[in-house]
Design an enzyme around this catalytic site. Sequence first.
Site, mmCIF file in Angstrom:
data_model
loop_
_atom_site.group_PDB
_atom_site.id
_atom_site.type_symbol
_atom_site.label_atom_id
_atom_site.label_comp_id
_atom_site.label_asym_id
_atom_site.label_seq_id
_atom_site.Cartn_x
_atom_site.Cartn_y
_atom_site.Cartn_z
ATOM 1 N N HIS A 1 74.876 120.090 10.619
ATOM 2 C CA HIS A 1 75.119 120.417 9.208
ATOM 3 C C HIS A 1 76.500 121.034 9.069
ATOM 4 C CE1 HIS A 1 73.036 123.766 11.178
ATOM 5 N NE2 HIS A 1 73.767 124.573 10.432
ATOM 6 N N HIS B 1 78.649 123.765 6.776
ATOM 7 C CA HIS B 1 78.606 124.854 5.797
ATOM 8 C C HIS B 1 79.839 124.726 4.897
ATOM 9 C CE1 HIS B 1 75.749 127.576 8.046
ATOM 10 N NE2 HIS B 1 76.170 126.841 9.058
HETATM 11 P P1 AMP Z 1 73.609 127.515 11.607
HETATM 12 O O1 AMP Z 1 73.531 128.959 12.035
HETATM 13 O O2 AMP Z 1 74.983 126.944 11.602
HETATM 14 O O3 AMP Z 1 72.617 126.658 12.380
HETATM 15 O O4 AMP Z 1 73.178 127.518 10.097
HETATM 16 C C1 AMP Z 1 71.857 127.464 9.651
HETATM 17 C C2 AMP Z 1 71.878 127.870 8.201
HETATM 18 O O5 AMP Z 1 70.715 127.359 7.587
HETATM 19 C C3 AMP Z 1 71.888 129.370 7.965
HETATM 20 O O6 AMP Z 1 73.014 129.699 7.153
HETATM 21 C C4 AMP Z 1 70.568 129.637 7.233
HETATM 22 O O7 AMP Z 1 70.695 130.618 6.237
HETATM 23 C C5 AMP Z 1 70.255 128.285 6.638
HETATM 24 N N1 AMP Z 1 68.861 127.958 6.450
HETATM 25 C C6 AMP Z 1 67.865 128.046 7.364
HETATM 26 N N2 AMP Z 1 66.715 127.578 6.842
HETATM 27 C C7 AMP Z 1 67.000 127.179 5.575
HETATM 28 C C8 AMP Z 1 66.222 126.604 4.526
HETATM 29 N N3 AMP Z 1 64.912 126.349 4.657
HETATM 30 N N4 AMP Z 1 66.841 126.312 3.359
HETATM 31 C C9 AMP Z 1 68.164 126.575 3.196
HETATM 32 N N5 AMP Z 1 68.949 127.113 4.169
HETATM 33 C C10 AMP Z 1 68.365 127.415 5.328
#
Ligand code: AMP
Length: 142
Positions: free
Chosen positions: A101, A103
């Site tokens: 993903h 950001h």
């Molecule tokens: P990463 O640390 O790069 O893997 O980012 C994961 C991101 O996903 C974090 O910023 C979380 O806040 C976000 N996240 C986790 N679960 C969800 C969800 N169900 N809906 C929206 N964001 C999420």
Amino acid sequence: MRDENCIFCKIAAGEIPSATLYEDGDFRAILDLGPASKGHTLILPKQHSRDLTQLPESEAAKVLPLAGKIGAALCSALGADGFNVVQNNGAAAGQTVPHFHLHIIPRYEGGENIVSWTPGSLSEDDRDMIVSKVSGILASKG
Ligand code: AMP
Ligand code: ZN
């Protein structure tokens, strides 16, 4: 490809509700539930790839133009002054969800310094060792 145990596969497929800003055949862009700033958005491919090393080139070619469009829309809609594009690969790099993903993090003048590091220094030994090893690996992979 899809991973039955992956929450981002389920969100991207629309099986778990999300605050969706954009969707097409390849991607869904949603608001992050734990935003670093107002408008923090995640771009999720609908196909499962663990991280950037697994992402098909056809998707990689599309995701950065989409990030630019979403970043511009966030600036325009929310009055943000810029945005960071952040992408974590592996737990050591802060990746908590093993589904690729991007950001998109809107930034506001005078706001918190969200994405930053303390600059170190590059020694000659490290420079020579890194250039030699990494360029050799990259050249051997064509
Ligand atoms: P990463 O640390 O790069 O893997 O980012 C994961 C991101 O996903 C974090 O910023 C979380 O806040 C976000 N996240 C986790 N679960 C969800 C969800 N169900 N809906 C929206 N964001 C999420
Ligand atoms: Zn997945």
